[in-house]
Write a protein that holds these residues in place. Structure first.
Motif, PDB file in Angstrom:
ATOM      1  N   GLY A   1       0.804  -1.225   0.000  1.00 55.18           N
ATOM      2  CA  GLY A   1       0.000   0.000   0.000  1.00 55.18           C
ATOM      3  C   GLY A   1       0.831   1.265   0.000  1.00 55.18           C
ATOM      4  O   GLY A   1       1.988   1.263  -0.439  1.00 55.18           O
ATOM      5  N   GLU A   2       0.247   2.349   0.508  1.00 52.25           N
ATOM      6  CA  GLU A   2       0.918   3.653   0.558  1.00 52.25           C
ATOM      7  C   GLU A   2       1.079   4.104   2.006  1.00 52.25           C
ATOM      8  O   GLU A   2       0.312   3.699   2.887  1.00 52.25           O
ATOM      9  CB  GLU A   2       0.126   4.702  -0.232  1.00 52.25           C
ATOM     10  CG  GLU A   2       0.113   4.470  -1.732  1.00 52.25           C
ATOM     11  CD  GLU A   2      -0.591   5.596  -2.459  1.00 52.25           C
ATOM     12  OE1 GLU A   2      -1.530   6.185  -1.870  1.00 52.25           O
ATOM     13  OE2 GLU A   2      -0.211   5.888  -3.607  1.00 52.25           O
ATOM     14  N   HIS A   3       2.066   4.923   2.216  1.00 50.55           N
ATOM     15  CA  HIS A   3       2.325   5.493   3.539  1.00 50.55           C
ATOM     16  C   HIS A   3       2.674   6.971   3.372  1.00 50.55           C
ATOM     17  O   HIS A   3       3.347   7.352   2.415  1.00 50.55           O
ATOM     18  CB  HIS A   3       3.482   4.757   4.222  1.00 50.55           C
ATOM     19  CG  HIS A   3       3.921   5.364   5.511  1.00 50.55           C
ATOM     20  ND1 HIS A   3       3.193   5.253   6.672  1.00 50.55           N
ATOM     21  CD2 HIS A   3       5.014   6.110   5.815  1.00 50.55           C
ATOM     22  CE1 HIS A   3       3.814   5.898   7.645  1.00 50.55           C
ATOM     23  NE2 HIS A   3       4.924   6.425   7.150  1.00 50.55           N
ATOM     24  N   THR A   4       2.195   7.778   4.298  1.00 56.51           N
ATOM     25  CA  THR A   4       2.508   9.206   4.251  1.00 56.51           C
ATOM     26  C   THR A   4       3.821   9.460   4.970  1.00 56.51           C
ATOM     27  O   THR A   4       3.920   9.310   6.194  1.00 56.51           O
ATOM     28  CB  THR A   4       1.392  10.042   4.903  1.00 56.51           C
ATOM     29  OG1 THR A   4       0.170   9.811   4.195  1.00 56.51           O
ATOM     30  CG2 THR A   4       1.725  11.533   4.847  1.00 56.51           C
ATOM     31  N   PHE A   5       4.842   9.806   4.207  1.00 57.31           N
ATOM     32  CA  PHE A   5       6.156  10.111   4.771  1.00 57.31           C
ATOM     33  C   PHE A   5       6.211  11.589   5.129  1.00 57.31           C
ATOM     34  O   PHE A   5       5.751  12.451   4.377  1.00 57.31           O
ATOM     35  CB  PHE A   5       7.270   9.785   3.771  1.00 57.31           C
ATOM     36  CG  PHE A   5       7.490   8.322   3.601  1.00 57.31           C
ATOM     37  CD1 PHE A   5       8.392   7.643   4.400  1.00 57.31           C
ATOM     38  CD2 PHE A   5       6.769   7.605   2.638  1.00 57.31           C
ATOM     39  CE1 PHE A   5       8.593   6.285   4.241  1.00 57.31           C
ATOM     40  CE2 PHE A   5       6.965   6.248   2.476  1.00 57.31           C
ATOM     41  CZ  PHE A   5       7.884   5.582   3.280  1.00 57.31           C
ATOM     42  N   THR A   6       6.772  11.860   6.270  1.00 60.35           N
ATOM     43  CA  THR A   6       6.914  13.234   6.735  1.00 60.35           C
ATOM     44  C   THR A   6       8.380  13.620   6.675  1.00 60.35           C
ATOM     45  O   THR A   6       9.208  13.021   7.372  1.00 60.35           O
ATOM     46  CB  THR A   6       6.398  13.384   8.174  1.00 60.35           C
ATOM     47  OG1 THR A   6       5.032  12.997   8.208  1.00 60.35           O
ATOM     48  CG2 THR A   6       6.518  14.819   8.644  1.00 60.35           C
ATOM     49  N   GLY A   7       8.703  14.620   5.865  1.00 55.40           N
ATOM     50  CA  GLY A   7      10.080  15.079   5.783  1.00 55.40           C
ATOM     51  C   GLY A   7      10.469  15.797   7.069  1.00 55.40           C
ATOM     52  O   GLY A   7       9.653  16.470   7.686  1.00 55.40           O
ATOM     53  N   LYS A   8      11.717  15.633   7.481  1.00 53.38           N
ATOM     54  CA  LYS A   8      12.174  16.222   8.739  1.00 53.38           C
ATOM     55  C   LYS A   8      13.532  16.886   8.573  1.00 53.38           C
ATOM     56  O   LYS A   8      14.372  16.401   7.820  1.00 53.38           O
ATOM     57  CB  LYS A   8      12.259  15.158   9.827  1.00 53.38           C
ATOM     58  CG  LYS A   8      10.921  14.534  10.200  1.00 53.38           C
ATOM     59  CD  LYS A   8      11.087  13.447  11.232  1.00 53.38           C
ATOM     60  CE  LYS A   8       9.736  12.819  11.575  1.00 53.38           C
ATOM     61  NZ  LYS A   8       9.889  11.718  12.561  1.00 53.38           N
ATOM     62  N   VAL A   9      13.713  17.996   9.265  1.00 57.32           N
ATOM     63  CA  VAL A   9      15.017  18.660   9.351  1.00 57.32           C
ATOM     64  C   VAL A   9      15.335  18.816  10.831  1.00 57.32           C
ATOM     65  O   VAL A   9      14.546  19.383  11.586  1.00 57.32           O
ATOM     66  CB  VAL A   9      15.008  20.037   8.661  1.00 57.32           C
ATOM     67  CG1 VAL A   9      16.291  20.800   8.977  1.00 57.32           C
ATOM     68  CG2 VAL A   9      14.839  19.887   7.160  1.00 57.32           C
ATOM     69  N   VAL A  10      16.469  18.278  11.246  1.00 58.03           N
ATOM     70  CA  VAL A  10      16.882  18.361  12.645  1.00 58.03           C
ATOM     71  C   VAL A  10      17.859  19.521  12.807  1.00 58.03           C
ATOM     72  O   VAL A  10      18.785  19.689  12.008  1.00 58.03           O
ATOM     73  CB  VAL A  10      17.538  17.043  13.103  1.00 58.03           C
ATOM     74  CG1 VAL A  10      18.024  17.156  14.544  1.00 58.03           C
ATOM     75  CG2 VAL A  10      16.543  15.890  12.963  1.00 58.03           C
ATOM     76  N   ALA A  11      17.619  20.350  13.824  1.00 57.96           N
ATOM     77  CA  ALA A  11      18.454  21.528  14.055  1.00 57.96           C
ATOM     78  C   ALA A  11      18.701  21.695  15.549  1.00 57.96           C
ATOM     79  O   ALA A  11      17.918  21.229  16.381  1.00 57.96           O
ATOM     80  CB  ALA A  11      17.787  22.774  13.481  1.00 57.96           C
ATOM     81  N   ASN A  12      19.787  22.358  15.879  1.00 63.19           N
ATOM     82  CA  ASN A  12      20.118  22.667  17.271  1.00 63.19           C
ATOM     83  C   ASN A  12      20.042  24.172  17.488  1.00 63.19           C
ATOM     84  O   ASN A  12      20.259  24.954  16.552  1.00 63.19           O
ATOM     85  CB  ASN A  12      21.514  22.157  17.628  1.00 63.19           C
ATOM     86  CG  ASN A  12      21.595  20.645  17.612  1.00 63.19           C
ATOM     87  OD1 ASN A  12      20.740  19.971  18.181  1.00 63.19           O
ATOM     88  ND2 ASN A  12      22.601  20.102  16.948  1.00 63.19           N
ATOM     89  N   GLY A  13      19.740  24.562  18.690  1.00 62.78           N
ATOM     90  CA  GLY A  13      19.651  25.988  18.985  1.00 62.78           C
ATOM     91  C   GLY A  13      19.453  26.211  20.471  1.00 62.78           C
ATOM     92  O   GLY A  13      19.849  25.386  21.299  1.00 62.78           O
ATOM     93  N   LYS A  14      18.808  27.316  20.802  1.00 60.88           N
ATOM     94  CA  LYS A  14      18.583  27.628  22.212  1.00 60.88           C
ATOM     95  C   LYS A  14      17.329  28.479  22.365  1.00 60.88           C
ATOM     96  O   LYS A  14      16.803  29.033  21.396  1.00 60.88           O
ATOM     97  CB  LYS A  14      19.791  28.358  22.797  1.00 60.88           C
ATOM     98  CG  LYS A  14      20.101  29.685  22.130  1.00 60.88           C
ATOM     99  CD  LYS A  14      21.344  30.310  22.730  1.00 60.88           C
ATOM    100  CE  LYS A  14      21.649  31.646  22.036  1.00 60.88           C
ATOM    101  NZ  LYS A  14      22.855  32.289  22.639  1.00 60.88           N
TER     102      LYS A  14
END
Length: 386
Positions: free
Chosen positions: A61-74
């Protein structure tokens, strides 16, 4: 004639040898191709084995993929949310009315200052105010004489100058007193103030007190620092390779480094336009939603920005197996009370949350789990194990 017959026999022998060699070569290549074809064997299971393994089958079947960007900060606060409390005039601290960690509101008196210059300012105001009463009358008289061509123009100019100077002195000293919290009207009534209040410019918490009672407070040096934690936001650094994926309005999950397991929600509201120093990263700012308890400006964060939702053909990670640098799923057939699983090569894409995107696939029914067990059974069959 004999020589030609010899060459003919020699040529025929070479031709026969070459043909035999080619035949052997074709045979060898065919065997290799056959071996490669039969490298991945079908796996056959009984109904009992199938039930015991709890194998699930179905169409991919199909799956909804969620794009992600990981970032660091404060965690940061807006300039309006922090205040350095200073004195408008150099003076000695007479009393401090608050302590570190105390919540204060805008306009609340934090401390009192005292200095002879404060008395001198009120004295200059009163002196100018009382002189103005006399000089204004003299100014009016000289103006009238000059209009009737009786008085001297020089006398009028001097009186007018004195009048304007006194007006300026009164306006200036009155404004200075108001900045210090002294009422000019009260001073005119004889209520001289020996101490002036230092008030909080914002609502917030007293984070630090830098001075003590009796110390001289210079206008250039802060007496205390106040911070308002109601307007905190996340200031994240996103690297150049990912910045094209980030847009305002995207959701972000924030994890404070000093609060293990705690996750906060937020939304991106601002994306910087210049690189931060030499980091080749851009400031991405997001608001923070929910419970802010325990959050402090300057606290480090790890943020995961949701960049896109994309529906793609995918299978559970349990239904795909990697073998010899290739990936396989198992097509399934049910016949004669037995289950036959046939390995089919596929091409993988993204791998997220237990689902694997398939760039190439099959439309037939497949095993949706237990791929690892099936490949193990296939290897056992290859080497003849029971």
């Amino acid at each position: 004639m004999k020589m030609n017959k010899y060459y003919y026999i020699l040529a025929l022998a070479v031709t026969l040898l070459t043909a035999c060699g080619n035949k052997d070569k074709v045979s060898t290549e065919g065997e290799k191709a056959e071996a490669q074809t039969s490298e991945m064997l079908d796996v056959t299971l009984t109904q009992s084995q199938f039930d015991q393994l709890k194998i699930k089958t179905g169409k991919i079947g199909e799956h909804t993929f969620t794009g992600k960007v990981v970032a660091n900060g404060k965690i940061a606060s807006s300039p309006q949310s922090e205040a350095a409390v200073t004195a408008y005039i150099g003076a000695n601290i007479k009393r401090i009315l608050v302590h570190e960690g105390q919540d204060v509101h805008r306009g609340q008196v934090l401390a009192y200052l005292s200095h002879p210059d404060i008395l001198d300012l009120q004295s200059r105001y009163l002196s100018a105010y009382h002189q103005l009463s006399y000089v204004s009358q003299e100014y009016a008289r000289q103006k009238k004489l000059l209009t009737n061509k009786v008085g001297s123009g020089r006398d009028f100019q001097k009186t007018e100058s004195d009048y304007r100077v006194l007006q300026a002195e009164i306006r200036t000293t009155a404004a200075q007193m108001q900045m210090l919290g002294i009422s000019p009207a009260a001073v005119r009534q004889g209520k001289t103030m020996t101490m002036i209040p230092v008030v909080s410019p914002i609502n917030g918490t007293v984070e630090k007190i830098f001075m003590e009672t009796g110390q001289y407070a210079d206008p250039q040096q802060p007496i205390m620092h106040i911070a308002n934690t109601e307007n905190l936001f996340a200031d994240m650094l996103v690297y150049e390779k990912d910045i094209h994926l980030v847009k305002a309005g995207q959701n972000i999950i924030l994890e404070p480094s000093s609060m293990a397991g705690r996750k906060l929600q937020g939304k991106v509201f601002s994306i910087g336009k210049t690189f931060a120093d030499d980091a080749k990263a851009i400031h991405v700012r997001a608001n923070i939603e929910g419970d802010w308890k325990g959050l402090i400006s300057g606290m480090y964060l790890r943020g995961t920005i949701t960049t896109e939702d994309d529906k793609r053909v995918a299978i559970s990670r349990e239904g795909i197996i990697d073998e010899n640098g290739k990936s396989y799923v198992f097509e399934v057939q049910h016949k004669n009370n037995k289950w036959v699983f046939h390995p089919v090569e596929v091409t993988k894409g993204r791998d997220e949350d237990g689902m694997v995107q398939l760039l190439t696939s099959t439309t037939k029914e497949v095993a949706l789990n237990q791929a690892y067990y099936l490949i193990s059974e296939m290897k056992k069959a290859e080497i003849g194990e029971d």
